[in-house]
Design an enzyme around this catalytic site. Structure first.
Site, short mmCIF file in Angstrom:
data_model
loop_
_atom_site.label_atom_id
_atom_site.label_comp_id
_atom_site.label_asym_id
_atom_site.label_seq_id
_atom_site.Cartn_x
_atom_site.Cartn_y
_atom_site.Cartn_z
N GLU A 157 74.61 18.01 46.35
CA GLU A 157 74.04 18.01 47.69
C GLU A 157 72.55 17.81 47.60
O GLU A 157 71.91 18.27 46.67
CB GLU A 157 74.23 19.38 48.36
CG GLU A 157 75.47 19.48 49.18
CD GLU A 157 75.56 20.79 49.93
OE1 GLU A 157 74.51 21.32 50.35
OE2 GLU A 157 76.68 21.27 50.08
N HIS A 202 75.07 21.95 32.90
CA HIS A 202 76.17 21.15 33.46
C HIS A 202 75.58 20.11 34.41
O HIS A 202 76.08 19.90 35.51
CB HIS A 202 77.16 22.04 34.23
CG HIS A 202 77.69 23.21 33.47
ND1 HIS A 202 78.73 23.10 32.58
CD2 HIS A 202 77.30 24.51 33.44
CE1 HIS A 202 78.98 24.31 32.04
NE2 HIS A 202 78.11 25.17 32.55
N SER A 232 75.13 27.40 28.81
CA SER A 232 75.50 27.59 30.22
C SER A 232 74.68 28.74 30.82
O SER A 232 73.44 28.68 30.78
CB SER A 232 77.01 27.79 30.33
OG SER A 232 77.43 27.67 31.66
#
Lengths: 280, 280
Positions: free
Chosen positions: B151, B175, B133
Site C-alpha cells: 500500500e 521480507h 525477520s
C-alpha cells in the site's frame, strides 16, 4: 496555456481499479473532458476478453456520472479496426477510453490500423485519451508486458513490447503499490535510463497535458523513478545474471494534487502556503 | 581493519526466510563467525511463540552446517532475563542469533535486562549479533513494528517503537520485495530523514562491520532509501492526512557482493574489472 509539443490533447493514465461510485474523482475528471468539444466518450474494449460486460459496466457508470454521449467500440480482429464504421465512431470522440485487459491484445489488434491512426490524430488535435490498467500500460512507446511482482529483479526477467506511442520517454506500471511492482519498474529504468519509470497505484491517475507536465489525482500514490544520475548498474557493467544492483536512482512519491514537469524531469515543489491550504 | 566506532563486533541482519539447506550462504557465513573466539552460537528464541520448534530447527541446521557448539536461550518472562544462568549462557557466545517472531515481544522481554546488557557488551567486544525477520527489525535504535504492506502510505499509518539500539541512524524492514514494503519504509524515512531506510529481501542479509559499512549477501536485493536530499515532503509541510508525497528520495538497490559506506551514506561503486570478474 503555452504548449511547445505537437500534441494538443491530454492523456489520463489510470493505475487500475478506479472508484466507480461514491468518490469517483478520476472518472468525474474524465467526464469533464468528455462533455466538451465533440461531446462523446467512446469506450474501447479491445484489451479485454469480456468486452460485453465491461462495456455495459462503464456505459452505466459514465451515464450515471452525467456523460452526455457514451458509445462503445469493440475490435475482435484486425479487420474490425479497418472498418469505416469503427473509424467513424472514433472520429466523433472527445474522449477515447481504453479499458483494462491485456496490453498485447490491445496493441496487436489496433496497432497501425486506421482506427488507431484516427485516435492518434484526434489526440494531436486536442482529444483526451484515457487508459486504465492494461489500457494505461499500453500508452507509451515501449510498454511493460510481464514480469513477476513482489520480487527483486534478475536484470533480464522483464517483458517489454512496443506500445501505442502516445507518450514518449516513459514506461508505465499500474496496480503499483498493491502488487509490489517497484522491482520490475527499476529493472525497466536500468535497461535505459532515458526512460522515466512511472508506477501508478490503483484508483490513482496522472493527467498529462501536452507532453509537458502531469498532475496526480486519486486516492493512492504515483512513484517516479529517474535513472539519470545512476552511477552504477549491474546491467551496464555486463553482469549477465543475478539480482540487479543500481546505485543512485532518484525516487519521487507523488499524491493527489502533486505536479511533475516532464521536460525538466522534476516534481514541482508546492509553495509552503499551498501545502497548508491543501491540508486545511 | 581500522575502526573508529566503539563496536568491535559485527551484525548480520537477515530479511527472513534464509535458505536452511542447499545454498545456505547466509547461515554458512554465520557459521564462520560462530567457529571462532568463544566458539559457541546461542539461539535466542524470545521473539517467537513457538520457541521449542524454532530452537530444534535452528539447532539441527547449525549442527548440520558444522557449527561446533550450539546452545539455546529462551526467555518467557522478564525474570528469566535476570537469571544468572541466562547471563552465563550468553557470556560464552561468539554469535547471538535472534530468531523471527514479534519484535515487540523481543524488546519488551529483554530490553534493559542483564541478559541484554551482556549481549551489548559482547557485541562491543567483538561478538557477532545475528537477527532474522523480527530479530532483524529489532536491532536498530528505532524499529518498525507495524504498517500495512502493498500500500502507499498515509503519513501516520506507521507503527514504530524503541528497538535494541545495536545500530544507529537506520531503520530496518524485512521480507521487503516479497511483501511490497517500500511504502512503509518511505514513510519511516519521511518522519526523520536522519534515518537511512534499509529494506532487506528474504534470503538476503547485510553484514555490518564496526558501524562503518555493510556488505550484502544472499539471493535477493537490499534497498537503501536516503532522504537527505528531500526537497519536499507532505509530512514536513504539516499535511495531516492523505497519502504521503516526497520529492527527491535517493534509492540504491544492492545485491550479493555490494558494499555500502554507512559513514558517507553512499554505495561503493565496484571497479569495472571487479564487476566483470563477478559476472564471469
Amino acid at each position: 496555456m503555452a504548449r511547445s509539443g505537437k500534441n494538443k490533447g491530454n492523456l489520463i493514465i489510470i493505475g487500475g481499479h478506479e472508484n466507480k461510485d461514491g468518490q469517483a474523482d478520476i472518472l468525474e475528471k474524465v467526464k469533464g473532458y468528455a462533455n466538451r468539444g465533440k461531446n462523446c466518450l467512446v469506450i474501447v474494449t479491445v484489451a479485454t476478453q469480456t468486452p460485453g460486460e465491461m462495456a455495459a459496466e462503464y456505459t452505466k457508470v459514465f451515464k450515471d456520472l452525467g456523460v452526455r454521449n457514451v458509445d462503445v467500440l469493440d475490435v475482435h480482429t484486425r479487420d474490425d479496426a479497418y472498418a469505416d464504421e469503427a473509424v467513424e465512431k472514433i472520429m466523433k470522440a472527445s474522449v477515447v477510453f481504453f479499458t483494462g485487459g491485456d496490453q498485447l491484445r490491445l496493441t496487436s489488434q489496433i496497432g497501425d490500423t486506421p482506427v488507431f491512426r484516427c485516435m492518434r490524430d484526434l489526440y494531436r488535435d486536442g482529444a483526451t485519451i484515457v487508459g486504465t490498467s492494461a489500457g494505461a500500460a499500453a500508452l507509451p512507446e515501449t510498454m511493460l508486458i510481464s514480469g513477476p511482482s513482489d520480487e527483486s529483479y534478475d536484470a533480464f526477467a522483464l517483458g517489454m513490447a512496443p506500445g501505442l506511442g502516445l507518450i514518449h520517454d516513459v514506461v508505465i506500471d499500474t496496480h503499483f503499490a498493491e502488487r509490489g511492482r517497484i522491482g520490475r519498474l527499476l529493472a525497466a529504468v536500468s535497461q535505459n535510463p532515458r526512460i522515466l519509470g512511472i508506477g501508478i497505484d490503483e484508483d490513482t491517475a496522472v493527467i498529462v497535458e501536452g507532453d509537458e507536465a502531469f498532475s496526480v489525482i486519486g486516492s493512492g500514490a504515483v512513484y517516479v523513478l529517474d535513472g539519470r544520475k545512476i552511477t552504477y548498474s549491474s546491467l551496464s557493467e555486463e553482469e549477465t545474471e543475478g539480482i540487479l544492483s543500481m546505485h543512485n536512482v532518484l525516487l519521487h512519491v507523488l499524491s493527489d494534487g502533486s505536479k511533475f514537469d516532464l521536460i525538466t524531469r522534476n516534481p514541482v515543489d508546492p509553495e509552503p502556503n499551498e501545502a497548508r491550504a491543501k491540508s486545511a
